[in-house]
Motif scaffolding. Structure first.
Motif, PDB file in Angstrom:
ATOM      1  N   VAL A  39      38.540  25.422  25.993  1.00 36.61           N
ATOM      2  CA  VAL A  39      39.078  26.227  24.906  1.00 36.61           C
ATOM      3  C   VAL A  39      39.399  27.625  25.427  1.00 36.61           C
ATOM      4  O   VAL A  39      38.555  28.264  26.041  1.00 36.61           O
ATOM      5  CB  VAL A  39      38.088  26.324  23.726  1.00 36.61           C
ATOM      6  N   GLN A  40      40.593  28.071  25.185  1.00 35.85           N
ATOM      7  CA  GLN A  40      40.992  29.410  25.603  1.00 35.85           C
ATOM      8  C   GLN A  40      41.217  30.267  24.372  1.00 35.85           C
ATOM      9  O   GLN A  40      41.863  29.844  23.421  1.00 35.85           O
ATOM     10  CB  GLN A  40      42.259  29.353  26.442  1.00 35.85           C
ATOM     11  N   VAL A  41      40.669  31.470  24.416  1.00 37.21           N
ATOM     12  CA  VAL A  41      40.774  32.392  23.287  1.00 37.21           C
ATOM     13  C   VAL A  41      41.415  33.677  23.793  1.00 37.21           C
ATOM     14  O   VAL A  41      40.936  34.269  24.760  1.00 37.21           O
ATOM     15  CB  VAL A  41      39.386  32.693  22.692  1.00 37.21           C
ATOM     16  N   VAL A  42      42.470  34.128  23.140  1.00 33.61           N
ATOM     17  CA  VAL A  42      43.201  35.310  23.587  1.00 33.61           C
ATOM     18  C   VAL A  42      43.463  36.236  22.403  1.00 33.61           C
ATOM     19  O   VAL A  42      44.064  35.816  21.414  1.00 33.61           O
ATOM     20  CB  VAL A  42      44.544  34.926  24.244  1.00 33.61           C
ATOM     21  N   GLU A  43      42.994  37.483  22.536  1.00 37.23           N
ATOM     22  CA  GLU A  43      43.232  38.472  21.489  1.00 37.23           C
ATOM     23  C   GLU A  43      44.442  39.337  21.821  1.00 37.23           C
ATOM     24  O   GLU A  43      44.791  39.508  22.984  1.00 37.23           O
ATOM     25  CB  GLU A  43      42.029  39.410  21.309  1.00 37.23           C
ATOM     26  N   SER A  44      45.002  39.939  20.787  1.00 42.75           N
ATOM     27  CA  SER A  44      46.074  40.916  20.965  1.00 42.75           C
ATOM     28  C   SER A  44      46.100  41.834  19.760  1.00 42.75           C
ATOM     29  O   SER A  44      45.503  41.518  18.721  1.00 42.75           O
ATOM     30  CB  SER A  44      47.423  40.212  21.131  1.00 42.75           C
ATOM     31  N   GLY A  45      46.763  42.976  19.912  1.00 42.25           N
ATOM     32  CA  GLY A  45      46.978  43.846  18.781  1.00 42.25           C
ATOM     33  C   GLY A  45      46.171  45.123  18.744  1.00 42.25           C
ATOM     34  O   GLY A  45      46.298  45.906  17.810  1.00 42.25           O
ATOM     35  N   GLY A  46      45.335  45.370  19.735  1.00 43.08           N
ATOM     36  CA  GLY A  46      44.580  46.601  19.741  1.00 43.08           C
ATOM     37  C   GLY A  46      45.465  47.798  20.028  1.00 43.08           C
ATOM     38  O   GLY A  46      46.656  47.670  20.296  1.00 43.08           O
ATOM     39  N   GLY A  47      44.873  48.994  19.967  1.00 46.79           N
ATOM     40  CA  GLY A  47      45.638  50.187  20.241  1.00 46.79           C
ATOM     41  C   GLY A  47      44.944  51.431  19.740  1.00 46.79           C
ATOM     42  O   GLY A  47      43.759  51.404  19.391  1.00 46.79           O
ATOM     43  N   LEU A  48      45.707  52.506  19.699  1.00 55.14           N
ATOM     44  CA  LEU A  48      45.209  53.805  19.256  1.00 55.14           C
ATOM     45  C   LEU A  48      45.807  54.124  17.891  1.00 55.14           C
ATOM     46  O   LEU A  48      47.017  53.988  17.681  1.00 55.14           O
ATOM     47  CB  LEU A  48      45.610  54.887  20.264  1.00 55.14           C
ATOM     48  N   VAL A  49      44.958  54.541  16.968  1.00 55.71           N
ATOM     49  CA  VAL A  49      45.405  54.863  15.621  1.00 55.71           C
ATOM     50  C   VAL A  49      44.588  56.034  15.097  1.00 55.71           C
ATOM     51  O   VAL A  49      43.441  56.234  15.508  1.00 55.71           O
ATOM     52  CB  VAL A  49      45.265  53.624  14.700  1.00 55.71           C
ATOM     53  N   GLN A  50      45.172  56.798  14.202  1.00 55.86           N
ATOM     54  CA  GLN A  50      44.444  57.904  13.589  1.00 55.86           C
ATOM     55  C   GLN A  50      43.535  57.383  12.484  1.00 55.86           C
ATOM     56  O   GLN A  50      43.787  56.322  11.888  1.00 55.86           O
ATOM     57  CB  GLN A  50      45.424  58.925  13.028  1.00 55.86           C
ATOM     58  N   ALA A  51      42.508  58.134  12.197  1.00 54.95           N
ATOM     59  CA  ALA A  51      41.603  57.777  11.103  1.00 54.95           C
ATOM     60  C   ALA A  51      42.394  57.601   9.815  1.00 54.95           C
ATOM     61  O   ALA A  51      43.301  58.381   9.521  1.00 54.95           O
ATOM     62  CB  ALA A  51      40.536  58.853  10.940  1.00 54.95           C
ATOM     63  N   GLY A  52      42.047  56.559   9.079  1.00 52.47           N
ATOM     64  CA  GLY A  52      42.762  56.234   7.858  1.00 52.47           C
ATOM     65  C   GLY A  52      43.905  55.253   8.057  1.00 52.47           C
ATOM     66  O   GLY A  52      44.456  54.731   7.078  1.00 52.47           O
ATOM     67  N   GLY A  53      44.241  55.011   9.300  1.00 45.88           N
ATOM     68  CA  GLY A  53      45.341  54.094   9.609  1.00 45.88           C
ATOM     69  C   GLY A  53      44.901  52.641   9.629  1.00 45.88           C
ATOM     70  O   GLY A  53      43.754  52.310   9.310  1.00 45.88           O
ATOM     71  N   SER A  54      45.836  51.787  10.025  1.00 47.34           N
ATOM     72  CA  SER A  54      45.595  50.338  10.025  1.00 47.34           C
ATOM     73  C   SER A  54      46.006  49.720  11.352  1.00 47.34           C
ATOM     74  O   SER A  54      46.905  50.222  12.031  1.00 47.34           O
ATOM     75  CB  SER A  54      46.378  49.654   8.897  1.00 47.34           C
ATOM     76  N   LEU A  55      45.334  48.638  11.697  1.00 45.49           N
ATOM     77  CA  LEU A  55      45.710  47.812  12.830  1.00 45.49           C
ATOM     78  C   LEU A  55      45.490  46.362  12.455  1.00 45.49           C
ATOM     79  O   LEU A  55      44.632  46.043  11.625  1.00 45.49           O
ATOM     80  CB  LEU A  55      44.861  48.139  14.068  1.00 45.49           C
ATOM     81  N   ARG A  56      46.233  45.494  13.101  1.00 41.23           N
ATOM     82  CA  ARG A  56      46.093  44.060  12.870  1.00 41.23           C
ATOM     83  C   ARG A  56      45.836  43.383  14.215  1.00 41.23           C
ATOM     84  O   ARG A  56      46.676  43.448  15.118  1.00 41.23           O
ATOM     85  CB  ARG A  56      47.357  43.503  12.220  1.00 41.23           C
ATOM     86  N   LEU A  57      44.693  42.765  14.342  1.00 47.06           N
ATOM     87  CA  LEU A  57      44.349  42.027  15.557  1.00 47.06           C
ATOM     88  C   LEU A  57      44.652  40.547  15.347  1.00 47.06           C
ATOM     89  O   LEU A  57      44.415  40.007  14.264  1.00 47.06           O
ATOM     90  CB  LEU A  57      42.871  42.196  15.903  1.00 47.06           C
ATOM     91  N   ASP A 105      30.551  29.703  21.599  1.00 45.77           N
ATOM     92  CA  ASP A 105      30.612  29.337  23.010  1.00 45.77           C
ATOM     93  C   ASP A 105      31.849  29.889  23.715  1.00 45.77           C
ATOM     94  O   ASP A 105      31.855  29.988  24.941  1.00 45.77           O
ATOM     95  CB  ASP A 105      30.610  27.810  23.164  1.00 45.77           C
ATOM     96  N   TYR A 106      32.882  30.212  22.973  1.00 41.21           N
ATOM     97  CA  TYR A 106      34.152  30.586  23.587  1.00 41.21           C
ATOM     98  C   TYR A 106      34.560  31.982  23.135  1.00 41.21           C
ATOM     99  O   TYR A 106      34.573  32.277  21.934  1.00 41.21           O
ATOM    100  CB  TYR A 106      35.236  29.573  23.219  1.00 41.21           C
ATOM    101  N   TRP A 107      34.923  32.802  24.113  1.00 35.74           N
ATOM    102  CA  TRP A 107      35.218  34.208  23.857  1.00 35.74           C
ATOM    103  C   TRP A 107      36.525  34.618  24.516  1.00 35.74           C
ATOM    104  O   TRP A 107      36.863  34.135  25.596  1.00 35.74           O
ATOM    105  CB  TRP A 107      34.094  35.088  24.406  1.00 35.74           C
TER     106      TRP A 107
END
Length: 123
Positions: A1-19, A111-113
Motif C-alpha cells: 500500500v502506498q500513501v502519498v500526501e499533497s497540498g501543504g504550504g504556507l498560509v497566514q493565520a485565519g487562512g485555509s489549506l486543503r490536504l 500500518d501505512y504512512w
C-alpha cells in the motif's frame, strides 16, 4: 500500500489549506484513514480519522469545528480541509491507512504512512 500526501504550504493565520491523500491498493474502500501531525520536538498527534465507509469521523478537540476529513472511494482519496488555521497548527501532516473498518485514533492503529507534507501558519 502506498500513501502519498499533497497540498501543504504556507498560509497566514485565519487562512485555509486543503490536504489530499492518495492511497493505492485494490481494497481502498476497506481502509480506515487518518491524519496525524508532528511539530518539531513534539510527538506525533492525532488530527482526524474516518472509517472505510466515511460514515463516521472523529476529530481532535484542537481542530474540531475547523477541520473536515472526507473521502472519495471512487478516487481512492482522502482530503483534510483546514479552515481558520492557527500558528499552533504548524506541523508536518501525515496521512495514514490501515486495512480495518473502524476508527483509528492512535498512530499504532495504522500500518501505512505517507511521507508527510509541511503546513506552516504564520501569525
Amino acid at each position: 500500500v502506498q500513501v502519498v500526501e499533497s497540498g501543504g504550504g504556507l498560509v497566514q493565520a485565519g487562512g485555509s489549506l486543503r490536504l489530499s491523500c492518495a492511497a493505492s491498493g485494490r481494497t481502498f474502500t476497506r481502509y480506515r484513514m487518518g491524519w496525524f501531525r508532528q511539530a518539531p520536538g513534539k510527538e506525533r498527534e492525532f488530527v482526524a480519522a474516518t472509517t472505510w465507509t466515511g460514515s463516521r469521523t472523529y476529530y481532535a478537540a484542537s481542530v474540531q469545528g475547523r477541520f473536515t476529513i472526507s473521502r472519495d472511494n471512487a478516487k481512492n482519496t482522502v482530503t483534510l480541509q483546514m479552515n481558520n488555521l492557527k500558528p499552533e497548527d504548524t506541523a508536518v501532516y501525515y496521512c495514514a491507512a490501515d486495512v480495518d473498518g473502524g476508527l483509528g485514533l492512535s498512530p499504532s492503529a495504522y500500518d501505512y504512512w505517507g511521507q508527510g507534507t509541511q503546513v506552516t501558519v504564520s501569525s
